[in-house]
Design an enzyme around this catalytic site. Structure first.
Site, mmCIF file in Angstrom:
data_model
loop_
_atom_site.group_PDB
_atom_site.id
_atom_site.type_symbol
_atom_site.label_atom_id
_atom_site.label_comp_id
_atom_site.label_asym_id
_atom_site.label_seq_id
_atom_site.Cartn_x
_atom_site.Cartn_y
_atom_site.Cartn_z
ATOM 1 N N HIS A 141 -8.172 2.306 5.084
ATOM 2 C CA HIS A 141 -9.546 2.573 5.514
ATOM 3 C C HIS A 141 -10.247 1.228 5.770
ATOM 4 O O HIS A 141 -9.640 0.173 5.644
ATOM 5 C CB HIS A 141 -10.273 3.411 4.462
ATOM 6 C CG HIS A 141 -9.585 4.710 4.174
ATOM 7 N ND1 HIS A 141 -9.430 5.686 5.136
ATOM 8 C CD2 HIS A 141 -8.967 5.181 3.057
ATOM 9 C CE1 HIS A 141 -8.761 6.713 4.615
ATOM 10 N NE2 HIS A 141 -8.465 6.425 3.361
ATOM 11 N N ARG A 196 -6.510 -4.070 -8.130
ATOM 12 C CA ARG A 196 -7.125 -3.596 -9.380
ATOM 13 C C ARG A 196 -6.324 -2.366 -9.796
ATOM 14 O O ARG A 196 -6.103 -1.470 -8.996
ATOM 15 C CB ARG A 196 -8.581 -3.250 -9.069
ATOM 16 C CG ARG A 196 -9.418 -2.864 -10.255
ATOM 17 C CD ARG A 196 -10.852 -2.595 -9.783
ATOM 18 N NE ARG A 196 -11.681 -2.143 -10.894
ATOM 19 C CZ ARG A 196 -11.714 -0.896 -11.327
ATOM 20 N NH1 ARG A 196 -10.976 0.023 -10.726
ATOM 21 N NH2 ARG A 196 -12.484 -0.555 -12.344
ATOM 22 N N THR A 214 0.833 -1.210 0.000
ATOM 23 C CA THR A 214 0.000 0.000 0.000
ATOM 24 C C THR A 214 0.863 1.254 0.000
ATOM 25 O O THR A 214 1.949 1.268 0.567
ATOM 26 C CB THR A 214 -0.975 0.013 1.205
ATOM 27 O OG1 THR A 214 -1.702 1.226 1.188
ATOM 28 C CG2 THR A 214 -0.246 -0.109 2.529
ATOM 29 N N ARG A 215 0.355 2.276 -0.688
ATOM 30 C CA ARG A 215 0.985 3.612 -0.633
ATOM 31 C C ARG A 215 -0.038 4.635 -0.192
ATOM 32 O O ARG A 215 0.181 5.830 -0.281
ATOM 33 C CB ARG A 215 1.573 4.005 -1.995
ATOM 34 C CG ARG A 215 0.655 3.848 -3.170
ATOM 35 C CD ARG A 215 1.256 4.398 -4.457
ATOM 36 N NE ARG A 215 0.577 5.586 -4.902
ATOM 37 C CZ ARG A 215 -0.494 5.592 -5.677
ATOM 38 N NH1 ARG A 215 -1.015 4.447 -6.104
ATOM 39 N NH2 ARG A 215 -1.060 6.720 -6.050
ATOM 40 N N HIS A 275 -10.014 -1.544 3.148
ATOM 41 C CA HIS A 275 -8.701 -2.217 3.089
ATOM 42 C C HIS A 275 -8.598 -3.258 4.200
ATOM 43 O O HIS A 275 -8.046 -4.341 4.011
ATOM 44 C CB HIS A 275 -7.563 -1.203 3.242
ATOM 45 C CG HIS A 275 -7.550 -0.151 2.193
ATOM 46 N ND1 HIS A 275 -7.827 1.167 2.474
ATOM 47 C CD2 HIS A 275 -7.320 -0.203 0.866
ATOM 48 C CE1 HIS A 275 -7.743 1.882 1.356
ATOM 49 N NE2 HIS A 275 -7.444 1.065 0.372
#
Length: 573
Positions: free
Chosen positions: A201, A290, A196-197, A204
C-alpha cells in the site's frame, strides 16, 4: 578492471551438472523415495540454489541441536532456523545411515539425492520453546511442529538434480546467482531488500523510498511466495498487486523478485534468517519491520514477540550476518500535508490529523464492501483485492457441525441446507458423515487414524467448495481438537469457517440411540466408540454452541442462521 563486490560474486549451489543429473535419475529408481511436503519443497529449493548457503543439506543431529540451542551450527556458524527433513516413523524405519534416498515432488519427479548421515528423534517441546519462544499451539509453526511434521528427522548432504518446477510468474523468480548476475550487469553495488508477505500500500511505498534513500542503495522488492501465515492473502493475488504498483517505482533503481521461502513466523530468529538469505541473494541492506514476521497473539491473547525484539536481535548479529539493517519506520498519513511521515517524527502531532488503517480494518472494509480511501492504497491494488476478497455475503464458507453420535447434527445440517437453498445465490453442499463414509471413505475403519483421515477428506472437499464460492455444510462427529483445527486452517485459507458445537449430553444421545450404536458400544461390540470407549474433545472456541435438548430443530437452525447473518455471511434482507 574493477574487482567484483563480495556480495555480487557467484555463490556455491548444490546442483550437479546435466550429464551427472541424467545418470543419477536412472540410478535413483532403485533408491527408497520420500515425497516432499510443500514446506520441504521450499526448503530443498533454497538449499540447492544457495539461498540457504552455507548449509549443504538437511541438518544432522549436532547441527540441529546447535541451531536450536544458540542459533549456531556445530562449527560455530550463525544459523537461526532448523532446516530439517521430518519423516514418519514408519519411513525412518526403512532407512540406514550411510545410504541414499531419493527426494521427489508430489508428482514423483526426482529433485535431489539425500545421503543419510543422521536419523534422530527431535525434542519438539524444546524446539518450540527455543526457536519460537513458547510451546504454544496458537503459534502456526508450533502447531505445524506437533500436528503436521513427522516425528523423526533425517539429516544429510544434498545432491541437487533439478529445481522444483513453477508454472506461475516464472520471469519473476530468480536464484541467488541470477540476482547477483543481474546486479552486476546493472552496476548495482548497494542493494536494500524489502521483505513482504502482504500487498503493498502507499505507506509501504513511502517506507521503501525512504529506506533506499537512507541506505543510498538500489531497491529489491523481495516478496515471499512460498508458505506464509495461514489466512494470508494468496501469493497469486499479492504478486498481481505488486505488479500493479511497480510502475510507481523508478525502473532504473528498483527491481522485484519472488522468494519461494516457507516462513516460520519466528519473529526475532526469522529476521536474522531473512537477513542471511538476503545476503545470499546479493543484498547489502535489509529492512527489518516492527514485529518482523510475528504470528500475532498467543493463547493468552498477547503478542508472541515484542515490537522491536526482531530489530534488537538483528542489530546484535548484524556484522556476522553481513547485511546492514534499515529500521522499519511506522508510517502514518498526515492529512493536512497530504503525505506519509514516520509516526515518531511528527513534531506537531497535536495540531494535525493523523490517519492510519490497520490490516484488520482493511480486511473488515473488504469484507463489508466499504470504501478504501486513495490516501491508503492504490486503486489498482484495491481492485485486485476486491476481485479475490468480495464482500462476505458473496464469498464461499463452511458450516462445520461437531458433536456426539445422535446429538442432532445431521438433522440441523439438513434444515440449514434447505433454508440456505431457499435463499439462493450460492450453491449449497451437505457433507454428512455417513454419506461421505459411503462414497469417499468406504475403505476406512473407525480407528482413530482412519477417523482423522475421514475428517480431513471432508475438510478438503469443503475447502474446495468454499474456494469456489459455494457453501459447504459438514456434519461429522469430529471428536479431536487437533483434526478440527487442521480442517479450520485448510478452509480459512479460502473463506469463513463456522464451527457449531451441537452440545447434546451423552445421556440424551444414548437415550435417543436411533441406530442402536451406543448399546453395541456398551456391550464391547464396537471398539473405540466416541463418548464410550474413546474421548470426545469438546470445542472450547466454537463460533456457536447449540443444545438440542428441549428445542425444536427449527429453533436450532434459526440460531445458526442468525450467527451466519451476524458474521456477514448471509444478508439479513
Amino acid at each position: 578492471m574493477s574487482v567484483t563486490s563480495p556480495n555480487l560474486a557467484p555463490i556455491p549451489e548444490l546442483y550437479v551438472n546435466h550429464d551427472s543429473a541424467q545418470k543419477l535419475k536412472v540410478e535413483a529408481a532403485d533408491l527408497p523415495s520420500w515425497d516432499l511436503t510443500p514446506r520441504q519443497m521450499c526448503d530443498l529449493e533454497l538449499l540447492m540454489n544457495g539461498g540457504f548457503n552455507p548449509l549443504k543439506g538437511f541438518l544432522g543431529k549436532a547441527d540441529y541441536e546447535g541451531v536450536v540451542e544458540d542459533m549456531r551450527l556445530a562449527d560455530g556458524t550463525l544459523w537461526p532456523m532448523p532446516i530439517t527433513l521430518d519423516v514418519s516413523e514408519k519411513f525412518a524405519g526403512t532407512l540406514e545411515e550411510g545410504k541414499d534416498i531419493a527426494l521427489r515432488d508430489a508428482e514423483g519427479v526426482i529433485l535431489a539425492i539425500l545421503s543419510v548421515s543422521d536419523i534422530y528423534r527431535p525434542d519438539k517441546k524444546k524446539e518450540a520453546e527455543k526457536v519460537f519462544g513458547a510451546d504454544d499451539l496458537a503459534h502456526p509453526a508450533v502447531n505445524y511442529l506437533h500436528n503436521t511434521a513427522g516425528d523423526i528427522y533425517v539429516g544429510g548432504a544434498i545432491t541437487g538434480i533439478q529445481a522444483p518446477m513453477h508454472y506461475d510468474f516464472r520471469a519473476r523468480r530468480d536464484t541467488p546467482n541470477e540476482l547477483r548476475a543481474y546486479f552486476r550487469k546493472l552496476g548495482w553495488r548497494r542493494i536494500v531488500a524489502f521483505q513482504t508477505r502482504n500487498p503493498l500500500h502507499r505507506a509501504h511505498q513511502e517506507l521503501t523510498f525512504r529506506a533506499a534513500r537512507e541506505a543510498q542503495a538500489n531497491l529489491l522488492i523481495h516478496p515471499i511466495v512460498g508458505m506464509t501465515k495461514p489466512g494470508d492473502v494468496d501469493h497469486f493475488t499479492r504478486v498481481r498487486c505488486y505488479e500493479a504498483v511497480l510502475d510507481q517505482y523508478q525502473a532504473s533503481t528498483t527491481t522485484m523478485s519472488l522468494l519461494n521461502l516457507a516462513m516460520r513466523m519466528a519473529g526475532p530468529r526469522e529476521a536474522v534468517w531473512h537477513g542471511l538469505i538476503r545476503r545470499n541473494h546479493g543484498c547489502t541492506h535489509f529492512i527489518v519491520g516492527r514485529d518482523h514476521a510475528g504470528p500475532g497473539s498467543n493463547s493468552a491473547g498477547e503478542d508472541f514477540y515484542g515490537p522491536y525484539d526482531a530489530q534488537d536481535l538483528f542489530r546484535e548479529h548484524q556484522d556476522e550476518i553481513g547485511v546492514e539493517m534499515v529500521d522499519f519506520k511506522h508510517m502514518v498519513y498526515v492529512a493536512e500535508r497530504a503525505q506519509y511521515e514516520p509516526n515518531d517524527e511528527i513534531a506537531d502531532r497535536d495540531n494535525v490529523t493523523i490517519l492510519n488503517i490497520s490490516g484488520t480494518e482493511l480486511r473488515r472494509r473488504l469484507r463489508e464492501g466499504l470504501e478504501i480511501p486513495e490516501w491508503f492504497s492504490f486503486p489498482q491494488v484495491v481492485e485486485e483485492l476486491r476481485r479475490t476478497s468480495p464482500p462476505r455475503d458473496k464469498q464461499g464458507f463452511t458450516v462445520f457441525f461437531t458433536g456426539l453420535s445422535g446429538s442432532g447434527k445431521s438433522t440441523i445440517a439438513n434444515a440449514i441446507m434447505v433454508k440456505l437453498m431457499e435463499m439462493g445465490g450460492r450453491p449449497v453442499t451437505l457433507l454428512d458423515g455417513d454419506v461421505v463414509r459411503k462414497h469417499l471413505s468406504s475403505e476406512l475403519t473407525f480407528s482413530k487414524e482412519h477417523r482423522d483421515i475421514n475428517i480431513k477428506r471432508i475438510g478438503y472437499v469443503a475447502s474446495e467448495i468454499t474456494k469456489n464460492g459455494g457453501i459447504a455444510i459438514c456434519a461429522p462427529i469430529a471428536p479431536y481438537t487437533a483434526t478440527r483445527r487442521s480442517v479450520r486452517e485448510t478452509i480459512e485459507a479460502y473463506g469463513a469457517f463456522v464451527e457449531v458445537h451441537v452440545a447434546t449430553s451423552l445421556e440424551e444421545c444414548e437415550r435417543r440411540d436411533r441406530k442402536g450404536l451406543y448399546k453395541l458400544a456398551r456391550e464391547g461390540k464396537i471398539p473405540e466408540f466416541t463418548g464410550i470407549s474413546d474421548p470426545y474433545e469438546a470445542p472450547t472456541q466454537a463460533e456457536l454452541v447449540v443444545d438440542t435438548e428441549g428445542f425444536e430443530v427449527d429453533n436450532c437452525a434459526q440460531q445458526v442462521l442468525l450467527k451466519l447473518e451476524s458474521m456477514g455471511l448471509i444478508s439479513g434482507g
